[in-house]
Design a protein around this motif. Structure first.
Motif, PDB file in Angstrom:
ATOM      1  N   PRO A 128      27.355 -64.861 -81.330  1.00 51.69           N
ATOM      2  CA  PRO A 128      27.940 -66.110 -80.825  1.00 51.69           C
ATOM      3  C   PRO A 128      29.062 -66.629 -81.708  1.00 51.69           C
ATOM      4  CG  PRO A 128      25.547 -66.196 -80.736  1.00 51.69           C
ATOM      5  CD  PRO A 128      25.896 -64.968 -81.494  1.00 51.69           C
ATOM      6  N   PRO A 152      25.144 -78.751 -72.280  1.00 55.46           N
ATOM      7  CA  PRO A 152      24.312 -77.668 -72.817  1.00 55.46           C
ATOM      8  C   PRO A 152      24.138 -76.516 -71.827  1.00 55.46           C
ATOM      9  CG  PRO A 152      23.375 -79.777 -73.427  1.00 55.46           C
ATOM     10  CD  PRO A 152      24.481 -80.078 -72.449  1.00 55.46           C
ATOM     11  N   LEU A 202      27.378 -74.479 -71.722  1.00 56.27           N
ATOM     12  CA  LEU A 202      27.471 -73.614 -72.895  1.00 56.27           C
ATOM     13  C   LEU A 202      26.519 -72.426 -72.794  1.00 56.27           C
ATOM     14  CD1 LEU A 202      27.685 -76.464 -75.546  1.00 56.27           C
ATOM     15  CD2 LEU A 202      29.561 -74.933 -74.871  1.00 56.27           C
ATOM     16  N   ARG A 203      25.333 -72.641 -72.244  1.00 58.81           N
ATOM     17  CA  ARG A 203      24.390 -71.528 -72.050  1.00 58.81           C
ATOM     18  C   ARG A 203      24.969 -70.491 -71.092  1.00 58.81           C
ATOM     19  NH1 ARG A 203      20.371 -75.639 -72.546  1.00 58.81           N
ATOM     20  NH2 ARG A 203      20.397 -76.060 -70.307  1.00 58.81           N
ATOM     21  N   GLU A 237      27.535 -68.443 -72.913  1.00 54.78           N
ATOM     22  CA  GLU A 237      26.844 -67.490 -73.774  1.00 54.78           C
ATOM     23  C   GLU A 237      26.285 -66.317 -72.959  1.00 54.78           C
ATOM     24  OE1 GLU A 237      23.864 -69.842 -75.592  1.00 54.78           O
ATOM     25  OE2 GLU A 237      25.152 -70.622 -77.178  1.00 54.78           O
ATOM     26  N   THR A 288      35.650 -67.773 -73.834  1.00 52.22           N
ATOM     27  CA  THR A 288      35.428 -68.831 -74.812  1.00 52.22           C
ATOM     28  C   THR A 288      36.024 -70.119 -74.243  1.00 52.22           C
ATOM     29  OG1 THR A 288      37.459 -68.170 -75.955  1.00 52.22           O
ATOM     30  CG2 THR A 288      35.394 -67.300 -76.824  1.00 52.22           C
ATOM     31  N   ALA A 290      28.149 -81.936 -78.146  1.00 48.81           N
ATOM     32  CA  ALA A 290      27.499 -80.644 -77.914  1.00 48.81           C
ATOM     33  C   ALA A 290      28.513 -79.510 -77.927  1.00 48.81           C
ATOM     34  CB  ALA A 290      26.745 -80.670 -76.587  1.00 48.81           C
ATOM     35  N   ALA A 291      29.663 -79.737 -77.293  1.00 45.85           N
ATOM     36  CA  ALA A 291      30.704 -78.712 -77.272  1.00 45.85           C
ATOM     37  C   ALA A 291      31.308 -78.520 -78.656  1.00 45.85           C
ATOM     38  CB  ALA A 291      31.784 -79.078 -76.257  1.00 45.85           C
ATOM     39  N   LYS A 327      30.147 -78.810 -81.661  1.00 50.94           N
ATOM     40  CA  LYS A 327      29.396 -78.068 -82.676  1.00 50.94           C
ATOM     41  C   LYS A 327      29.090 -76.630 -82.267  1.00 50.94           C
ATOM     42  CE  LYS A 327      24.839 -79.904 -81.257  1.00 50.94           C
ATOM     43  NZ  LYS A 327      23.711 -80.756 -81.697  1.00 50.94           N
ATOM     44  N   HIS A 328      29.524 -76.222 -81.065  1.00 48.56           N
ATOM     45  CA  HIS A 328      29.259 -74.861 -80.612  1.00 48.56           C
ATOM     46  C   HIS A 328      30.322 -73.907 -81.152  1.00 48.56           C
ATOM     47  CE1 HIS A 328      28.401 -71.427 -78.061  1.00 48.56           C
ATOM     48  NE2 HIS A 328      27.252 -71.999 -77.768  1.00 48.56           N
ATOM     49  N   PRO A 329      29.937 -72.743 -81.674  1.00 51.10           N
ATOM     50  CA  PRO A 329      30.910 -71.844 -82.305  1.00 51.10           C
ATOM     51  C   PRO A 329      31.934 -71.235 -81.362  1.00 51.10           C
ATOM     52  CG  PRO A 329      28.745 -70.810 -82.182  1.00 51.10           C
ATOM     53  CD  PRO A 329      28.540 -72.246 -81.825  1.00 51.10           C
ATOM     54  N   LYS A 359      37.574 -73.256 -86.472  1.00 50.36           N
ATOM     55  CA  LYS A 359      37.911 -73.560 -85.086  1.00 50.36           C
ATOM     56  C   LYS A 359      39.394 -73.891 -84.936  1.00 50.36           C
ATOM     57  CE  LYS A 359      33.440 -75.577 -83.632  1.00 50.36           C
ATOM     58  NZ  LYS A 359      33.369 -75.384 -82.187  1.00 50.36           N
TER      59      LYS A 359
END
Length: 569
Positions: A7, A290, A293-294, A297, A307, A432-433, A435-437, A489
């Motif tokens: 990820p 969330p 984002l799932r 992924e 991405t 939430a977005a 902090k997502h890699p 980022k």
């Protein structure tokens, strides 16, 4: 096409792609003589690796060495004690391709530490024909910009030879602009001959330096393109090593179907994809981030290279005419005005604006809670400037009319040039977005300034403060993510994604785009009510080895370049 299984792929990609790691500095320890020497800094190299203490030597437009540089000397030495030294920030949606022709300082951007902008959302600066030049002439005339380009090569030549800029500029070729060039703004399928012409225009733009092809599928005319049409254009970009970036078709009620379209285009065209300004818009969709984002992924897990990026605010910005139903905007401005001035059609438009169940278009009027959630930010006609900073509810009261009528009348009076800020997102989704890699950073706004032509109208604060806001509020104050991850980022993730192979990390031999800031004081100052303020805390900025910010003040240097994509010849 295969995607990384990790990820946090961007950190791994950057570390591999740029080859040299902070631990391997032995070859760079010998003394030297440099043009610029940055000493005592807390170096965050852009890969996501932990910071380390060291020095950086610049010769010409390149990083010559970094690490322990012993007794090295230089013509100019900067003591970076208590400061962070990082790669220059890359704005993944800068929107300044026209603004840098108006004011090459790109002031609100370089004072955020931004050294490179990626732009071209759906409609790009080129290619254009005589009709498109005429349609943009009012804006160009107002800002005093000569419309002397037709191709992307023409535009890049102007950037390099005539229009001195402080930042680097790279752009996509916009599929919506290509469609407008060939078809116009009519809602119909392209013929075989038209599609072939569109593909040839994409190929030409890729050869002239476009990063890839883009779409902005909420707006006219991009919205009228089928998935199949987009795939065909994306295949052309892929042949040149390009990528596909998109403002996806829905950010609200049909967001999951929209994600599936992004995945399908990437998979069918065998092209990496990125979603611009990722969001879950309107109150009914708050809390869905969330799951979004799932799904991204999961798409990556099955081999789809996708991405996203975002800006760190809960309000968006676009044209006031986007508050009108899609069908009323079809065919161009003259046809739109004819509908808006017909009494029966006008009533139908107002009814559609209040449709809570709209699925054929992104009903931002209803989604923003009507006139209370839509604020005028920018107008072109100075006579209308009194409405800037007011909501449409307030404007309706001032005009003595329904706020929906105020929308329609402003669109007509300002010839479709009015921009608005809309309250459509939830802070928890933004966080939430962030902090997502897999999610990078972009401002989605053109450069502004506290003086000159670009200071005359209000704007969204994201143009002034996106990057410092993240580093100040979300890194230092709230510790939502680490300093190293935030800078990854802003730098290597962006560079790797759009194939800017010589930028995004601090390594010998790479371009000397460097941002030096005070982690204790960096913050955004611009607000929605009072936006026209530079951020603070950025102390020095180098672009191609030349200092465009010195001790927090802009210099007269304009070393920015046109950065070309992988297919350029």
């Amino acid at each position: 096409m295969r995607a990384s299984l990790c990820p946090a792929f961007a950190a791994v990609s950057a570390a591999l792609f740029f080859t040299v790691s902070p631990a391997g500095q032995a070859a760079q320890t010998r003394p030297g003589r440099f043009d610029v020497l940055i000493t005592n800094g807390r170096i965050v190299d852009g890969t996501g690796a932990p910071w380390f203490r060291g020095a950086i030597g610049i010769t010409g437009d390149r990083i010559a060495a970094f690490g322990d540089l012993g007794d090295a000397t230089a013509a100019t030495t900067i003591d970076a004690t208590n400061l962070v030294v990082s790669p220059g920030f890359i704005d993944l949606l800068g929107q300044s391709e026209f603004n840098v022709l108006v004011d090459g300082r790109a002031a609100s951007k370089i004072l955020q530490g931004i050294t490179t902008e990626v732009t071209g959302e759906g409609s790009s600066i080129a290619p254009v024909n005589d009709r498109l030049i005429r349609e943009a002439s009012a804006n160009a005339k107002y800002f005093g910009v000569a419309q002397d380009w037709r191709t992307l090569a023409d535009y890049f030549k102007r950037i390099e030879e005539r229009s001195r800029t402080a930042i680097n500029v790279a752009t996509f070729v916009g599929a919506g602009g290509i469609r407008n060039y060939v078809i116009g703004k009519d809602d119909r399928r392209a013929t075989a001959a038209e599609l072939e012409q569109m593909k040839q225009l994409v190929a030409q733009a890729m050869e002239q330096g476009a990063l890839g092809v883009s779409t902005s599928l909420q707006y006219v005319p991009d919205r009228f393109a089928s998935t199949d049409e987009i795939v065909e254009l994306a295949k052309v970009a892929a042949r040149y090593g390009g990528v596909y970036f998109t403002h996806q078709r829905s950010e609200s009620v049909r967001i999951f179907e929209s994600l599936d379209e992004v995945f399908a285009i990437s998979e069918r065209a065998r092209i990496p994809a990125e979603i611009w300004h990722l969001k879950t818009a309107y109150k009914a969709n708050f809390g869905k981030m969330p799951e979004v984002l799932r799904r991204i992924e999961a798409a990556r897990a099955r081999g789809i290279d996708v991405t996203a990026n975002q800006y760190p605010y809960t309000r968006a910005s676009n044209g006031l005419d986007s508050c009108l139903p899609l069908w009323s905007r079809e065919g161009g401005f003259e046809k739109t005005v004819a509908r808006l001035t017909d009494p029966a059609t006008r009533e139908r438009i107002k009814k559609d604006m209040d449709d809570a169940n709209a699925t054929s278009w992104e009903n931002q009027w209803y989604g923003a809670n009507g006139g209370d959630g839509v604020m005028v930010s920018t107008v072109l006609d100075p006579v209308l400037r009194k409405y800037e900073g007011m909501t449409l509810t307030q404007i309706g009261k001032a005009m003595g009319k329904d706020p929906r009528d105020a929308v329609i009348d402003l669109v007509i009076a300002d010839k479709g040039e009015t921009s608005v800020v809309t309250a459509i997102m939830d802070e928890d989704d933004v966080r939430a977005a962030l902090k997502h890699p897999l999610v990078g950073i972009g401002t989605d706004s053109g450069a502004k300034a506290e003086d000159g032509k670009l200071s005359e109208s209000k704007s969204h604060p994201r143009a002034w403060g996106s990057f410092p806001r993240i580093l100040g509020r979300y890194v230092r104050d709230e510790k939502l993510l680490t300093l190293e991850e935030a800078i990854r980022k802003m730098t290597s993730k962006a560079a790797v994604r759009v194939h800017l192979n010589d930028r995004g990390v601090l390594r010998p031999g790479l371009a000397a785009d460097i941002t030096i800031f005070d982690p204790a004081t960096i913050r955004d100052v611009s607000t929605f009510d009072d936006p026209t303020h530079y951020s603070v805390g950025v102390r020095h900025v180098f672009v191609n080895g030349r200092r465009v910010v010195a001790d927090g003040v802009m210099t007269s240097e304009r070393p920015g370049r046109a950065l070309r994509g992988p297919g350029s010849r």
